[in-house]
Design a protein around this motif. Structure first.
Motif, PDB file in Angstrom:
ATOM      1  N   TYR A 130       0.731  -1.259   0.088  1.00 56.60           N
ATOM      2  CA  TYR A 130       0.072  -0.046  -0.090  1.00 56.60           C
ATOM      3  C   TYR A 130       0.963   0.987   0.130  1.00 56.60           C
ATOM      4  CZ  TYR A 130      -2.674   3.684   1.914  1.00 56.60           C
ATOM      5  OH  TYR A 130      -3.128   5.135   2.221  1.00 56.60           O
ATOM      6  N   GLY A 131       0.543   2.134  -0.816  1.00 54.26           N
ATOM      7  CA  GLY A 131       1.321   3.343  -0.899  1.00 54.26           C
ATOM      8  C   GLY A 131       1.806   4.085   0.237  1.00 54.26           C
ATOM      9  N   GLY A 132       1.085   3.945   1.528  1.00 57.03           N
ATOM     10  CA  GLY A 132       1.509   4.842   2.677  1.00 57.03           C
ATOM     11  C   GLY A 132       2.417   3.940   3.394  1.00 57.03           C
ATOM     12  N   THR A 133       2.146   2.720   3.331  1.00 58.09           N
ATOM     13  CA  THR A 133       3.418   1.792   3.958  1.00 58.09           C
ATOM     14  C   THR A 133       4.498   1.959   3.235  1.00 58.09           C
ATOM     15  OG1 THR A 133       1.633   0.260   4.361  1.00 58.09           O
ATOM     16  CG2 THR A 133       3.730  -0.618   4.341  1.00 58.09           C
ATOM     17  N   ASP A 134       4.528   2.154   1.815  1.00 55.48           N
ATOM     18  CA  ASP A 134       5.682   2.193   0.638  1.00 55.48           C
ATOM     19  C   ASP A 134       6.450   3.663   1.311  1.00 55.48           C
ATOM     20  OD1 ASP A 134       6.577   1.052  -1.996  1.00 55.48           O
ATOM     21  OD2 ASP A 134       6.881   3.256  -2.007  1.00 55.48           O
ATOM     22  N   TYR A 135       5.706   4.577   1.609  1.00 48.43           N
ATOM     23  CA  TYR A 135       6.400   5.752   1.944  1.00 48.43           C
ATOM     24  C   TYR A 135       7.006   5.647   3.331  1.00 48.43           C
ATOM     25  CZ  TYR A 135       7.247  10.846   2.318  1.00 48.43           C
ATOM     26  OH  TYR A 135       7.596  12.116   2.133  1.00 48.43           O
ATOM     27  N   LEU A 136       6.242   4.954   4.130  1.00 49.39           N
ATOM     28  CA  LEU A 136       6.871   4.789   5.447  1.00 49.39           C
ATOM     29  C   LEU A 136       8.240   3.916   5.175  1.00 49.39           C
ATOM     30  CD1 LEU A 136       6.588   4.725   8.723  1.00 49.39           C
ATOM     31  CD2 LEU A 136       5.761   2.456   8.440  1.00 49.39           C
ATOM     32  N   MET A 137       8.488   2.926   4.358  1.00 53.84           N
ATOM     33  CA  MET A 137       9.289   2.051   4.304  1.00 53.84           C
ATOM     34  C   MET A 137      10.530   2.959   3.444  1.00 53.84           C
ATOM     35  SD  MET A 137       8.700  -0.898   5.436  1.00 53.84           S
ATOM     36  CE  MET A 137       7.318  -1.902   6.148  1.00 53.84           C
ATOM     37  N   THR A 181       0.536  -9.610   1.739  1.00 57.85           N
ATOM     38  CA  THR A 181       0.098 -10.568   1.015  1.00 57.85           C
ATOM     39  C   THR A 181      -1.229 -10.778   0.952  1.00 57.85           C
ATOM     40  OG1 THR A 181       0.448 -12.857   0.416  1.00 57.85           O
ATOM     41  CG2 THR A 181       0.943 -12.407   2.486  1.00 57.85           C
ATOM     42  N   PRO A 182      -2.357 -10.839  -0.080  1.00 53.98           N
ATOM     43  CA  PRO A 182      -1.744 -10.273  -1.412  1.00 53.98           C
ATOM     44  C   PRO A 182      -1.466  -8.812  -1.187  1.00 53.98           C
ATOM     45  CG  PRO A 182      -4.015 -11.178  -1.520  1.00 53.98           C
ATOM     46  CD  PRO A 182      -3.480 -11.263   0.069  1.00 53.98           C
ATOM     47  N   ALA A 183      -0.570  -8.554  -2.427  1.00 55.75           N
ATOM     48  CA  ALA A 183      -0.049  -7.035  -2.440  1.00 55.75           C
ATOM     49  C   ALA A 183      -1.031  -6.223  -3.063  1.00 55.75           C
ATOM     50  CB  ALA A 183       1.105  -7.312  -3.377  1.00 55.75           C
ATOM     51  N   ASN A 184      -1.058  -4.931  -2.420  1.00 50.36           N
ATOM     52  CA  ASN A 184      -1.784  -3.782  -3.088  1.00 50.36           C
ATOM     53  C   ASN A 184      -0.807  -3.207  -4.079  1.00 50.36           C
ATOM     54  OD1 ASN A 184      -3.566  -1.693  -3.418  1.00 50.36           O
ATOM     55  ND2 ASN A 184      -3.749  -1.214  -1.275  1.00 50.36           N
ATOM     56  N   PRO A 185      -1.300  -3.052  -5.313  1.00 47.42           N
ATOM     57  CA  PRO A 185      -2.576  -3.402  -6.073  1.00 47.42           C
ATOM     58  C   PRO A 185      -2.550  -4.812  -6.715  1.00 47.42           C
ATOM     59  CG  PRO A 185      -1.511  -1.975  -7.101  1.00 47.42           C
ATOM     60  CD  PRO A 185      -0.595  -2.252  -6.215  1.00 47.42           C
ATOM     61  N   THR A 186      -1.243  -5.343  -6.750  1.00 49.89           N
ATOM     62  CA  THR A 186      -1.277  -6.397  -7.925  1.00 49.89           C
ATOM     63  C   THR A 186      -1.713  -7.617  -7.472  1.00 49.89           C
ATOM     64  OG1 THR A 186       0.921  -6.690  -7.074  1.00 49.89           O
ATOM     65  CG2 THR A 186       0.693  -5.374  -8.939  1.00 49.89           C
ATOM     66  N   ILE A 187      -2.145  -8.023  -6.383  1.00 51.46           N
ATOM     67  CA  ILE A 187      -2.809  -9.231  -5.789  1.00 51.46           C
ATOM     68  C   ILE A 187      -1.929 -10.474  -5.932  1.00 51.46           C
ATOM     69  CG2 ILE A 187      -4.869 -10.443  -5.748  1.00 51.46           C
ATOM     70  CD1 ILE A 187      -5.729  -7.833  -5.707  1.00 51.46           C
ATOM     71  N   THR A 188      -0.417  -9.906  -5.735  1.00 51.75           N
ATOM     72  CA  THR A 188       0.657 -11.105  -6.007  1.00 51.75           C
ATOM     73  C   THR A 188       0.610 -11.669  -4.493  1.00 51.75           C
ATOM     74  OG1 THR A 188       1.647  -9.700  -7.493  1.00 51.75           O
ATOM     75  CG2 THR A 188       2.940 -11.672  -6.445  1.00 51.75           C
ATOM     76  N   SER A 376      -2.085   6.595 -10.304  1.00 54.43           N
ATOM     77  CA  SER A 376      -2.252   8.147 -10.062  1.00 54.43           C
ATOM     78  C   SER A 376      -2.816   8.390  -8.513  1.00 54.43           C
ATOM     79  CB  SER A 376      -3.203   8.951 -11.126  1.00 54.43           C
ATOM     80  OG  SER A 376      -4.520   8.180 -11.076  1.00 54.43           O
ATOM     81  N   MET A 377      -3.339   7.238  -7.802  1.00 56.67           N
ATOM     82  CA  MET A 377      -4.144   7.547  -6.709  1.00 56.67           C
ATOM     83  C   MET A 377      -3.275   6.866  -5.345  1.00 56.67           C
ATOM     84  SD  MET A 377      -8.005   7.319  -8.043  1.00 56.67           S
ATOM     85  CE  MET A 377      -8.332   8.264  -9.477  1.00 56.67           C
ATOM     86  N   THR A 378      -3.816   5.644  -4.965  1.00 59.70           N
ATOM     87  CA  THR A 378      -3.265   4.976  -3.967  1.00 59.70           C
ATOM     88  C   THR A 378      -1.749   4.945  -4.023  1.00 59.70           C
ATOM     89  OG1 THR A 378      -3.815   2.914  -4.770  1.00 59.70           O
ATOM     90  CG2 THR A 378      -5.068   3.687  -2.993  1.00 59.70           C
ATOM     91  N   VAL A 397      -6.571  -0.951 -13.246  1.00 61.49           N
ATOM     92  CA  VAL A 397      -7.482  -0.378 -11.957  1.00 61.49           C
ATOM     93  C   VAL A 397      -7.609  -1.453 -10.857  1.00 61.49           C
ATOM     94  CG1 VAL A 397      -8.688   1.307 -13.772  1.00 61.49           C
ATOM     95  CG2 VAL A 397      -9.677  -1.181 -13.398  1.00 61.49           C
ATOM     96  N   ARG A 398      -7.966  -0.879  -9.770  1.00 60.53           N
ATOM     97  CA  ARG A 398      -8.178  -1.858  -8.681  1.00 60.53           C
ATOM     98  C   ARG A 398      -9.717  -1.753  -8.340  1.00 60.53           C
ATOM     99  NH1 ARG A 398      -5.774  -0.330  -2.869  1.00 60.53           N
ATOM    100  NH2 ARG A 398      -7.822   0.564  -3.006  1.00 60.53           N
ATOM    101  N   LEU A 399     -10.192  -2.791  -8.305  1.00 55.25           N
ATOM    102  CA  LEU A 399     -11.775  -3.042  -7.857  1.00 55.25           C
ATOM    103  C   LEU A 399     -12.038  -3.458  -6.580  1.00 55.25           C
ATOM    104  CD1 LEU A 399     -14.828  -2.844  -8.893  1.00 55.25           C
ATOM    105  CD2 LEU A 399     -14.630  -4.923 -10.083  1.00 55.25           C
TER     106      LEU A 399
END
Ligand SMILES: Cc1ncc(COP(=O)(O)O)c(C=O)c1O
Length: 438
Positions: A130-137, A181-188, A376-378, A397-399
């Motif tokens: 998730y983008g916020g976690t990414d920024y933290l890391m 896991t699953p990863a946001n947004p690729t669901i890996t 462009s968002m998360t 896109v993520r649904l």
């Protein structure tokens, strides 16, 4: 409610969904009310100064509490009945000894990491997250003297092993391996058991953000993880009407995390805790419905000529992913990411601007279906070249599939896909709310 909350005896052998209406609460403590009241209070009155002194000495670890004597209520930054009942109930889903609830998922993640990773030690994390976690890391932890290293989500645990060895060689041994896991947004999917083995071999903890599949479809503690983290804003809350987070694990880890929570003030508020108690009663119903809908929608998306790729936990994209899915997950959940064929941002936006039932909004796990554009968002904070490297393309896109009738969700997607070439330019704010156009 008596000021000393007495935990009612645990009914053992029953399933979490059967206990979500009663566990951790005794009606006789609250005038017989079948539901716990909202304890909307900042502080609690002591019966005597001696009692206040004793509670503080236990709360601050100055004296060891006799396990026979219940901890008293002090101040809502330290403890509050709604938070405690919620924590007791959360434990049941993940098989945790203890849990701590927070004001948001990011509060749970950041407070836990700051508690468990000392300055000079490092964190290895799967990416994307998730983008916020990414920024933290990427930014916050390194600025606090905690180096971080990434490995690709779904990567073999031997990669984690190699990175841990390198970090130890550089004098900054790894204290935590962090997976989403699953990863946001690729669901890996990433292998929890394999990463737990590697983390433990290096003396590190394994933390798993279980927001996408928990608590119903994945139980990381049962696969060797030490800590489970949630954005409770998502499936646990389930109605897009609150922000919350949670950390679950052993009593020892959670006590340490709670000590920092008290000082940082990152705990949840009583009203949101009460809303979550209500949400947990329907967690299984909601998640089951959204999972069934997602299976239908993902199957349909796969057949659409305008869709080039569908990421869904139920459709593993390799043998390795299939193996992890079968070992680690009990269902695919309700999240789908898909690529619009040949689309750049403009075409993706045409599609997103055309949905009518599904709401164009970030977040996930609510009763309503939500759709968003990760690039462009998360995940806007992740530089574009890095986005591409980790699978976040402009056409992705993520649904988050909600609990509407699946045929209506599909009809909305079909309509929006058909608008890709012909949708009018995005209106400015002054032209009115997009809902009014539909
Ligand atoms: C997987 C995951 N973890 C954590 C978070 C952060 O949660 P919150 O927004 O409740 O702080 C999110 C938010 O979208 C998320 O998707």
């Amino acid at each position: 409610m008596k000021r000393k909350r007495i935990r009612p005896p645990k009914i053992s052998g029953m399933r979490p969904e059967s206990l979500m209406m009663s566990h951790g609460y005794r009606p006789e403590d609250s005038e017989g009310a079948i539901k716990p009241p909202v304890f909307q209070t900042s502080t609690f009155v002591f019966r005597s100064a001696e009692e206040g002194k004793e509670f503080f000495s236990w709360a601050y670890g100055l004296e060891k509490r006799d396990p026979e004597r219940p901890m008293g209520l002090i101040y809502s930054r330290l403890n509050n009945p709604d938070l405690e009942i919620l924590e007791d109930r959360l434990n049941l889903w993940d098989g945790a000894e203890e849990s701590a609830v927070f004001g948001s998922g990011m509060a749970a993640i950041s407070t836990s990491l700051l508690t468990l990773v000392p300055v000079g030690r490092s964190v290895v994390f799967s990416r994307p997250v998730y983008g916020g976690t990414d920024y933290l890391m990427e930014h916050i932890l390194p600025s606090f003297g905690i180096p971080t290293r990434e490995f690709p989500a779904g990567g073999d645990p031997s990669l984690v092993d190699r990175i841990c060895l390198e970090l130890a060689g550089q004098g900054t041994p790894c204290s935590m391996v962090f997976l989403e896991t699953p990863a946001n947004p690729t669901i890996t999917l990433t292998d929890i058991e394999g990463c737990a083995r590697v983390a433990h071999a290096h003396g590190a903890l394994l933390a798993v953000d279980n927001t996408f599949l928990g608590p119903l479809y994945q139980s990381p503690l049962r696969h060797g993880a030490d800590l489970v983290l949630y954005s409770a804003t998502k499936y646990l809350g389930g109605h897009c009407d609150l922000l919350a987070g949670a950390a679950l694990g052993s009593a020892e880890l959670i006590e340490r995390i709670k000590a920092l929570r008290t000082i940082l003030g990152t705990m949840l508020d009583p009203h949101s805790a009460w809303l979550l108690l209500r949400s947990l009663e329907t967690a299984k119903l909601r998640m089951t419905c959204s999972r069934k809908n997602a299976e239908r929608v993902a199957g349909w998306l796969r057949k659409q000529p305008q869709v080039s790729r569908v990421h869904f936990a139920g459709f593993p994209e390799s043998e390795a992913q299939k193996e992890i899915y079968e070992r680690q997950c009990t269902g695919p959940g309700g999240l789908i990411a898909f690529e619009i064929a040949g689309a750049g941002e403009a075409e993706a936006f045409q599609f997103l601007n055309a949905v009518r039932l599904i709401k164009l909004a970030v977040s996930l796990g609510g009763t309503e279906s939500l759709i968003e554009h990760p690039s462009s968002m998360t995940h806007a904070d992740v530089p574009l070249d890095e986005q591409l490297a980790i699978g976040i393309t402009p056409g992705l896109v993520r649904l988050s599939v909600g609990i509407e009738h699946p045929d209506d969700i599909i009809a909305d997607l079909a309509y929006a896909l058909d608008q890709i070439e012909s949708v009018a330019p995005i209106p400015t704010v002054s032209e009115g709310h997009r809902a009014e156009r539909s």
